[in-house]
Design an enzyme around this catalytic site. Structure first.
Site, PDB file in Angstrom:
ATOM      1  N   THR A 137       0.794  -1.225   0.000  1.00  0.00           N
ATOM      2  CA  THR A 137       0.000   0.000   0.000  1.00  0.00           C
ATOM      3  C   THR A 137       0.827   1.276   0.000  1.00  0.00           C
ATOM      4  O   THR A 137       0.300   2.357  -0.217  1.00  0.00           O
ATOM      5  CB  THR A 137      -0.948   0.042   1.216  1.00  0.00           C
ATOM      6  N   GLY A 164       5.239   3.045  -0.030  1.00  0.00           N
ATOM      7  CA  GLY A 164       6.677   2.855  -0.125  1.00  0.00           C
ATOM      8  C   GLY A 164       7.103   1.982  -1.287  1.00  0.00           C
ATOM      9  O   GLY A 164       6.579   2.077  -2.411  1.00  0.00           O
ATOM     10  N   ASP A 181      -2.665 -10.304   7.271  1.00  0.00           N
ATOM     11  CA  ASP A 181      -1.603 -10.235   8.270  1.00  0.00           C
ATOM     12  C   ASP A 181      -0.600 -11.306   7.879  1.00  0.00           C
ATOM     13  O   ASP A 181      -0.882 -12.502   7.973  1.00  0.00           O
ATOM     14  CB  ASP A 181      -2.169 -10.496   9.668  1.00  0.00           C
ATOM     15  N   TYR A 195      16.261  -6.038  13.920  1.00  0.00           N
ATOM     16  CA  TYR A 195      16.110  -5.797  12.489  1.00  0.00           C
ATOM     17  C   TYR A 195      17.271  -6.430  11.722  1.00  0.00           C
ATOM     18  O   TYR A 195      17.064  -7.093  10.697  1.00  0.00           O
ATOM     19  CB  TYR A 195      16.046  -4.297  12.236  1.00  0.00           C
ATOM     20  N   LYS A 226      16.681  -9.390   8.907  1.00  0.00           N
ATOM     21  CA  LYS A 226      17.041  -9.189   7.506  1.00  0.00           C
ATOM     22  C   LYS A 226      18.228 -10.069   7.105  1.00  0.00           C
ATOM     23  O   LYS A 226      18.313 -10.507   5.955  1.00  0.00           O
ATOM     24  CB  LYS A 226      17.344  -7.713   7.258  1.00  0.00           C
ATOM     25  N   LYS A 270      13.391   6.711   0.790  1.00  0.00           N
ATOM     26  CA  LYS A 270      12.372   7.618   1.332  1.00  0.00           C
ATOM     27  C   LYS A 270      11.015   6.927   1.401  1.00  0.00           C
ATOM     28  O   LYS A 270      10.174   7.058   0.514  1.00  0.00           O
ATOM     29  CB  LYS A 270      12.286   8.879   0.476  1.00  0.00           C
ATOM     30  N   THR A 271      10.822   6.155   2.464  1.00  0.00           N
ATOM     31  CA  THR A 271       9.561   5.480   2.732  1.00  0.00           C
ATOM     32  C   THR A 271       9.078   5.897   4.110  1.00  0.00           C
ATOM     33  O   THR A 271       9.854   6.399   4.925  1.00  0.00           O
ATOM     34  CB  THR A 271       9.731   3.956   2.706  1.00  0.00           C
TER      35      THR A 271
END
Length: 254
Positions: free
Chosen positions: A15, A17, A63, A155, A159, A191-192
């Site tokens: 939706t 980015g 989800d 994080y 990742k 830039k998100t």
């Protein structure tokens, strides 16, 4: 034009980015696009924007951490379009971590969305794609899956896990001769909304360091990542599997 013509493409976290930029680009290149997100209002609005541009697009609420939801989402895609050709495991969360004061709930949240959901998506996509002769799975990792960051331990772990899981899945599909390619994309600072929120928490010194180490001189736009994702979705990357596509403006070249 037509780089993913008539390919059925499922994008999680689609939706905003990088996910939405990829959906727009896939639509422009002839793909049939399904975006999923946990936010139904934003999801329907995003799908509506894609349709207004003339693209074949749908939204499904999901989800990604809910194991039971994945078969239903895949089934809805196949019921409507007849197949699944591309999965982009894009949904993710990024939250700063004070390693000494963080708790297991935070660790599980970040790894649940960023890594466990990638496992679920990949598993269910393989089960479907092998029935229609192959496909491309693109797992969105990060440069934080390649290098460490003192403020993003969970994080980093999630990742980094995506990076190596992708290689394992690629080898598995090759061994089974499924004609399914599995690759990871490692965006740099882009830039998100998620990155904007994280940068707001950075010290001036950290922000200055980041800007200095992006050697091209500016932060990426979502479309910069979407072009790489499109390449991996298209047949142009037919000889790539188990690979890491780093799109970071030279940040990790130091």
């Amino acid at each position: 034009m037509g780089r993913v013509q008539d390919k059925v493409c499922l994008i999680t976290g689609g939706t905003a980015g990088i996910g939405f930029a990829s959906a727009e680009l896939f639509g422009r290149e002839g793909g049939k696009v399904v975006i999923t997100d946990i936010r139904p209002v934003e999801g329907e609005a995003a799908a509506g924007k894609l349709r207004e541009q003339g693209y074949d697009a749908r939204f499904i609420e999901q989800d990604v951490t809910a194991e039971a939801r994945w078969p239903a989402v895949i089934a809805e895609v196949v019921d409507h379009y007849g197949r699944l050709d591309v999965l982009v495991n894009n949904a993710g969360v990024g939250v700063q971590t004070d390693l000494e004061n963080s708790d297991l709930a935070h660790w599980r949240l970040v790894n649940g969305v960023n890594m466990e959901a990638v496992f679920l998506g990949t598993q269910h996509a393989i089960r479907q794609m092998k029935q229609n002769g192959g496909g491309s799975i693109i797992n969105i990792s990060s440069i934080e899956g390649l290098v460490g960051d003192p403020k993003f331990a969970a994080y980093n772990a999630s990742k980094g896990g995506v990076r190596l899981f992708t290689k394992s899945a690629a080898l598995y599909c090759a061994e089974k001769k499924y004609n399914i390619r599995v690759n990871s994309v490692h965006p740099g600072f882009t830039k998100t909304p998620m990155v904007d929120g994280a940068i707001d928490l950075f010290s001036p010194q950290d922000a200055e360091r980041i800007n200095r180490e992006i050697v091209v001189g500016y932060m990426a736009e979502p479309i910069d990542q979407a072009y790489g994702i499109l390449f991996l979705a298209s047949d142009e990357s037919r000889y790539m599997t188990g690979a890491e596509l780093v799109i970071d403006g030279g940040f990790t070249a130091h």
